[in-house]
Design a protein around this motif. Structure first.
Motif, PDB file in Angstrom:
ATOM      1  N   GLN A   1       0.830  -1.393  -0.559  1.00  0.00           N
ATOM      2  CA  GLN A   1      -0.150   0.251   0.021  1.00  0.00           C
ATOM      3  C   GLN A   1       0.687   1.344   0.069  1.00  0.00           C
ATOM      4  N   ASP A   2       2.545   0.988   0.605  1.00  0.00           N
ATOM      5  CA  ASP A   2       2.889   2.131   0.875  1.00  0.00           C
ATOM      6  C   ASP A   2       3.455   2.362  -0.625  1.00  0.00           C
ATOM      7  N   ALA A   3       3.806   1.494  -1.055  1.00  0.00           N
ATOM      8  CA  ALA A   3       4.437   1.535  -2.392  1.00  0.00           C
ATOM      9  C   ALA A   3       3.733   2.252  -3.481  1.00  0.00           C
ATOM     10  N   LEU A   4       2.302   2.084  -3.587  1.00  0.00           N
ATOM     11  CA  LEU A   4       0.970   2.286  -4.691  1.00  0.00           C
ATOM     12  C   LEU A   4       1.068   3.634  -4.198  1.00  0.00           C
ATOM     13  N   ALA A   5       1.016   3.945  -3.147  1.00  0.00           N
ATOM     14  CA  ALA A   5       1.538   5.518  -2.711  1.00  0.00           C
ATOM     15  C   ALA A   5       2.261   6.453  -3.097  1.00  0.00           C
ATOM     16  N   HIS A   6       2.956   5.528  -3.069  1.00  0.00           N
ATOM     17  CA  HIS A   6       4.482   6.597  -3.689  1.00  0.00           C
ATOM     18  C   HIS A   6       4.586   6.688  -5.055  1.00  0.00           C
ATOM     19  N   VAL A   7       3.838   5.737  -5.963  1.00  0.00           N
ATOM     20  CA  VAL A   7       4.162   6.113  -7.288  1.00  0.00           C
ATOM     21  C   VAL A   7       2.437   6.838  -7.868  1.00  0.00           C
ATOM     22  N   LEU A   8       1.226   6.666  -7.218  1.00  0.00           N
ATOM     23  CA  LEU A   8       0.650   7.445  -7.109  1.00  0.00           C
ATOM     24  C   LEU A   8       0.510   8.885  -7.048  1.00  0.00           C
ATOM     25  N   GLY A   9       0.881   8.913  -6.013  1.00  0.00           N
ATOM     26  CA  GLY A   9       1.105  10.126  -5.167  1.00  0.00           C
ATOM     27  C   GLY A   9      -0.021  10.579  -4.341  1.00  0.00           C
ATOM     28  N   VAL A  10      -1.113   8.887  -4.019  1.00  0.00           N
ATOM     29  CA  VAL A  10      -2.851   8.665  -3.383  1.00  0.00           C
ATOM     30  C   VAL A  10      -2.552   7.658  -2.805  1.00  0.00           C
ATOM     31  N   GLN A  11      -3.216   7.634  -2.062  1.00  0.00           N
ATOM     32  CA  GLN A  11      -3.390   6.433  -0.833  1.00  0.00           C
ATOM     33  C   GLN A  11      -5.001   6.077  -1.274  1.00  0.00           C
ATOM     34  N   VAL A  12      -4.343   4.338  -1.172  1.00  0.00           N
ATOM     35  CA  VAL A  12      -5.122   3.368  -1.388  1.00  0.00           C
ATOM     36  C   VAL A  12      -5.300   2.623  -0.595  1.00  0.00           C
TER      37      VAL A  12
END
Length: 494
Positions: free
Chosen positions: A252-263
């Motif tokens: 989840q943290d890596a996804l937020a890093h790539v998108l700039g948005v929390q999911v």
């Protein structure tokens, strides 16, 4: 019982070699280190010519559950570019979305039907080559033993023990920048896009399913499979893995890093097996040679590369079928001189093209505004039909041509559908003129003659791996060129 060929490795490639050898009347044995089939999630399906190859062997229906022929995928991806393949008049990209373990299970069952012995919990630990055989040392559950066979095939993966024991180098490059984090997850219902089936991220947009999505900080793949499981993969370029065991929270943290948005992500629901995997770096390597005496390599033992676009099974399984018929011909004594060496001369270029395009894709999905500029240019090129066709052929492996012949554009290419005729795995002469039976008669112990209509040709000589060795468009095909091709590929007449 004595065996003609020992196969080290009971994954899809090793099992495919075994099935093809047994189909040709050769006795193989498969040694597999694992004691039981793995539940590990690897490939999610097959892409390219291998789908048609399975259909030519009558195996595709065992995976899909129906007898329908493969249909080209209307879209696919290359370096996170969506490819509108439906625009092509000749779309070669077929896909079958089944997990690798199901492919392996099907091939394992097929091997059992053909009488192949698979020894689980047995691993090759040494080898000694003699003039007419190879002696293989094996570590088994009841201790060590030796066995002798005519040939040894290494299908034991990128860290191949067989390759190392044979003294074959494995040059290439290592990429230390990337970390791939992949897991089965759940996402809240409001994050599922009803129109596309993709991931709807408030404040960002929709990430379409089953396609790579690139930002300047990473790559995302979101795959909601029909069985209800959702697979999420996040590749980062400058976000190293932590010291703690991998978790969905880290994903989840890596996804937020790539998108700039929390999911918000949750643990997977339902029965497993579920994937939770973190891989750092990547390798691109091709073996110095595919053969050392009586030892030959297939699949990842011969080449490793990025999994971008799913080319691994397409490449490895076609290696297996190309090698098996030539190895069977050599064991049975009718192979012409040099036939077995054509395995490398034909399949190495295929491996080199896959490593080339996966490396190119790795550059095109990389981080930074300079890559974004390169992508803008590449995207403009993809709007040209000829470029789209070239990329589609590259992905499918349809651009591979073995040799060349001025007689027909079909020569050297993958054979059109001939129905059940190719199920046997035997060489075929397809003669719609009725004039060639006597020409092929001296090879009748190894070449079958069939009459099947083929668009664009009046006669075809088809190798067991379903590639065309010779073709004619003439009403009265030339008998001499046919005899020459029969001798070239299937040895001297009786």
């Amino acid at each position: 019982m004595s065996f003609d060929v020992v196969i080290s490795g009971g994954g899809p490639n090793g099992l495919m070699v075994a099935c093809e050898l047994a189909l040709a009347g050769v006795r193989p044995v498969v040694l597999e280190q694992r004691t039981a089939p793995t539940d590990e999630q690897r490939a999610n399906g097959m892409v390219g010519q291998v789908v048609r190859l399975f259909e030519r062997r009558g195996l595709l229906g065992r995976l899909t559950g129906n007898a329908a022929p493969p249909t080209p995928a209307p879209q696919f991806m290359f370096a996170a570019f969506p490819l509108p393949l439906h625009q092509l008049a000749d779309n070669p990209v077929c896909t079958v979305m089944v997990p690798q373990r199901k492919i392996e299970a099907m091939l394992d069952a097929r091997a059992a039907e053909l009488g192949v012995e698979v020894r689980r919990g047995h691993a090759v630990s040494g080898l000694t080559q003699k003039d007419d055989a190879v002696v293989v040392a094996v570590d088994g559950p009841d201790g060590s033993y030796e066995m002798e066979a005519r040939y040894l095939v290494g299908a034991d993966g990128g860290k191949s023990t067989t390759r190392k024991l044979a003294g074959i180098g494995f040059p290439g490059v290592t990429n230390d920048r990337t970390v791939a984090r992949t897991a089965h997850v759940t996402v809240p219902p409001e994050y599922r896009d009803a129109v596309t089936g993709g991931l709807r991220v408030p404040g960002y947009g929709v990430i379409r399913p089953f396609l790579h999505h690139r930002t300047e900080r990473g790559l995302i793949a979101y795959a909601p499979f029909p069985d209800g499981r959702t697979l999420l993969s996040v590749n980062t370029f400058d976000l190293p893995e932590g010291d703690e065991p991998f978790s969905i929270a880290e994903l989840q943290d890596a996804l937020a890093h790539v998108l700039g948005v929390q999911v918000p992500l949750g643990p997977p629901a339902g029965d497993g097996p579920h994937l939770l995997r973190r891989l750092s770096g990547g390798q691109t390597r091709v073996a110095e040679r595919y053969r050392e005496g009586r030892v030959l390599l297939v699949g990842d033992a011969a080449h490793v590369h990025s999994a971008i676009g799913g080319p691994g099974l397409n490449l490895g399984l076609q290696d297996a079928v190309n090698l098996a018929w030539k190895l069977a011909a050599t064991v049975q004594g009718w192979a012409p001189d040099g036939l077995l060496d054509t395995y490398e001369t034909e399949r190495r270029p295929a491996g080199e093209r896959v490593t080339m395009h996966t490396q190119a894709q790795s550059v095109l999905i990389g981080p930074g505004p300079q890559v974004t500029a390169l992508r803008t240019l590449f995207g403009e090129l993809l709007e040209k039909p000829a470029v789209l066709q070239q990329i589609a052929d590259l992905i499918a492996g349809a651009d591979i041509r073995y040799g060349s012949s001025p007689a027909s554009p079909l020569a050297g290419r993958f054979v059109p559908d001939l129905g059940p005729a190719t199920h046997s795995g035997r060489p075929l002469l397809v003669d719609s003129t009725g004039t060639l039976c006597s020409v092929a008669a001296p090879w009748s112990d190894r070449v079958d003659v069939v009459t099947v209509p083929v668009d664009g040709a009046t006669a075809l000589l088809v190798r067991p791996d379903c590639y065309v060795a010779w073709a004619s468009e003439e009403t009265t095909p030339d008998a001499e060129t046919l005899r020459a091709s029969l001798t070239q590929w299937f040895g001297a007449p009786r």
